[in-house]
Design a protein around this motif. Structure first.
Motif, short mmCIF file in Angstrom:
data_model
loop_
_atom_site.label_atom_id
_atom_site.label_comp_id
_atom_site.label_asym_id
_atom_site.label_seq_id
_atom_site.Cartn_x
_atom_site.Cartn_y
_atom_site.Cartn_z
N ILE A 1 -20.30 -8.15 110.93
CA ILE A 1 -20.86 -7.09 110.08
C ILE A 1 -21.30 -7.73 108.78
CG2 ILE A 1 -20.34 -5.03 108.72
CD1 ILE A 1 -20.41 -4.22 111.48
N CYS A 2 -22.51 -7.40 108.33
CA CYS A 2 -23.00 -7.89 107.04
C CYS A 2 -23.42 -6.72 106.16
CB CYS A 2 -24.19 -8.83 107.23
SG CYS A 2 -23.82 -10.38 108.08
N ILE A 3 -23.04 -6.77 104.90
CA ILE A 3 -23.54 -5.83 103.91
C ILE A 3 -24.50 -6.61 103.02
CG2 ILE A 3 -21.50 -6.21 102.42
CD1 ILE A 3 -21.90 -3.31 101.42
N ARG A 4 -25.68 -6.06 102.79
CA ARG A 4 -26.71 -6.76 102.04
C ARG A 4 -27.29 -5.88 100.94
NH1 ARG A 4 -30.22 -9.87 106.87
NH2 ARG A 4 -28.62 -11.45 107.29
N THR A 5 -27.74 -6.53 99.89
CA THR A 5 -28.45 -5.83 98.83
C THR A 5 -29.48 -6.77 98.22
OG1 THR A 5 -28.25 -4.61 96.73
CG2 THR A 5 -26.74 -6.45 97.06
N ASN A 6 -30.58 -6.19 97.79
CA ASN A 6 -31.61 -6.98 97.09
C ASN A 6 -31.43 -6.91 95.59
OD1 ASN A 6 -32.38 -4.36 96.61
ND2 ASN A 6 -34.44 -4.55 97.48
N ARG A 7 -30.30 -6.40 95.16
CA ARG A 7 -30.01 -6.19 93.75
C ARG A 7 -29.16 -7.34 93.20
NH1 ARG A 7 -29.59 -1.90 89.94
NH2 ARG A 7 -28.76 -2.91 88.08
N THR A 8 -29.42 -7.72 91.96
CA THR A 8 -28.58 -8.70 91.28
C THR A 8 -27.30 -8.01 90.79
OG1 THR A 8 -29.76 -8.32 89.20
CG2 THR A 8 -30.50 -10.16 90.58
N ALA A 9 -26.28 -8.81 90.50
CA ALA A 9 -24.97 -8.27 90.15
C ALA A 9 -24.89 -7.91 88.67
CB ALA A 9 -23.88 -9.28 90.51
N TYR B 1 -32.90 -10.47 101.12
CA TYR B 1 -31.86 -9.88 100.28
C TYR B 1 -31.50 -10.88 99.18
CZ TYR B 1 -28.97 -13.07 102.98
OH TYR B 1 -28.45 -14.20 103.54
N HIS B 2 -30.64 -10.45 98.27
CA HIS B 2 -30.16 -11.36 97.22
C HIS B 2 -28.69 -11.71 97.43
CE1 HIS B 2 -29.86 -13.42 93.43
NE2 HIS B 2 -28.88 -12.62 93.02
N LEU B 3 -27.87 -10.71 97.79
CA LEU B 3 -26.45 -10.94 98.01
C LEU B 3 -26.04 -10.33 99.35
CD1 LEU B 3 -25.09 -9.97 94.47
CD2 LEU B 3 -25.11 -12.27 95.43
N GLN B 4 -25.12 -11.01 100.03
CA GLN B 4 -24.58 -10.44 101.25
C GLN B 4 -23.14 -10.88 101.42
OE1 GLN B 4 -26.21 -11.54 105.09
NE2 GLN B 4 -25.50 -13.65 104.95
N ARG B 5 -22.43 -10.13 102.23
CA ARG B 5 -21.10 -10.54 102.67
C ARG B 5 -21.00 -10.26 104.15
NH1 ARG B 5 -14.99 -8.63 101.08
NH2 ARG B 5 -13.98 -10.52 101.79
N CYS B 6 -20.58 -11.22 104.92
CA CYS B 6 -20.47 -11.08 106.37
C CYS B 6 -19.04 -11.33 106.81
CB CYS B 6 -21.41 -12.05 107.08
SG CYS B 6 -23.17 -11.76 106.78
N VAL B 7 -18.58 -10.57 107.78
CA VAL B 7 -17.23 -10.70 108.32
C VAL B 7 -17.29 -10.62 109.84
CG1 VAL B 7 -14.95 -9.61 108.46
CG2 VAL B 7 -16.12 -9.74 106.27
N LYS B 8 -16.64 -11.55 110.51
CA LYS B 8 -16.53 -11.49 111.96
C LYS B 8 -15.56 -10.37 112.34
CE LYS B 8 -15.61 -14.41 116.01
NZ LYS B 8 -14.76 -13.43 116.71
N VAL B 9 -15.94 -9.56 113.33
CA VAL B 9 -15.10 -8.44 113.73
C VAL B 9 -14.72 -8.56 115.21
CG1 VAL B 9 -16.08 -6.87 112.01
CG2 VAL B 9 -17.12 -7.00 114.29
#
Length: 234
Positions: A20-28, A116-124
């Motif tokens: 599962i990946c959550i992505r955004t094109n927004r800076t932090a 995208y700019h930032l993402q986080r991915c996790v194996k499920v």
């Protein structure tokens, strides 16, 4: 600030599949919400207080349009089944559509190919966390919540099958809560901001608005993703 500068059409191959990946094109960086709130409040002043429910509806519609135009950034979730191109499912919330799966509308793009700019991915665990479970259990709950909040804001008076995009139930709210529910973790920052909802409710003389937790800020969601770079297995 929007900065779509990265691309991973098949997810993060280093962690395995499914993922599962959550992505955004927004800076932090957080959005300065106060000018947006003030502009929306000025719209409400066009109506007499005897039409308070019209005021509520128009204020939240104006806020929804501000976030729905994409100028503040976008967030979406992708379930990658494998490293095969196209073997994935995307989920997001969009203005005028509510829940959108696989960019099913011509004016939406939540594909794995979108930069995208930032993402986080996790194996499920693919035997327990499946697209079917996500859609039937978790997303349906979020659709129901968006309908309830939309009625509270007087935007709609009945449930819509795909839910309702509002300034509260926007793309950041959807992606953050969907991620949280899948991970069974608490990333409360993903749906918080520096706007005091209680203060807004008091200004409007509408105490029931205090039931709303906050306005989903894409900048705060990006902060949460950036701070949580460690990979957690579920």
């Amino acid at each position: 600030m929007i900065d779509a500068d990265k691309s991973q059409p098949t997810g993060d191959k280093n962690i395995g599949y499914p993922q599962i990946c959550i992505r955004t094109n927004r800076t932090a960086e957080r959005t300065d919400m106060k000018p947006i709130i003030e502009e929306a409040m000025s719209i409400g002043k066009k109506y007499p207080w005897s039409e308070k429910y019209t005021i509520i509806r128009e204020i939240f519609k104006a806020l929804g349009s501000e976030f729905g135009n994409g100028e503040f950034g976008h967030a979406w979730i992708i379930y990658f089944n494998s490293a095969t191109p196209g073997d994935n499912t995307s989920y997001a919330f969009h203005e005028n559509h509510g829940f959108v799966k696989n960019s099913e509308h011509g004016n939406t793009n939540d594909s794995a190919n979108r930069k995208y700019h930032l993402q986080r991915c996790v194996k499920v665990d693919g035997s327990s966390i499946t697209p079917q479970l996500i859609e039937e259990k978790i997303i349906q709950k979020l659709i129901d919540e968006s309908n309830n909040l939309s009625r509270l804001m007087k935007i709609t008076d009945h449930d819509l099958p795909k839910g309702v995009y509002t300034p509260i139930t926007n793309c950041s709210w959807f992606a953050g809560n969907l991620w949280n529910d899948i991970m069974m973790l608490s990333y409360e920052q993903s749906i918080e901001n520096d706007v005091n909802i209680n203060e807004l409710a008091d200004k409007m003389g509408l105490p029931f608005i205090k039931n709303i937790r906050g306005i989903g800020d894409p900048g705060m969601l990006a902060e949460s993703i950036e701070k949580g770079l460690n990979i957690l297995k579920v």
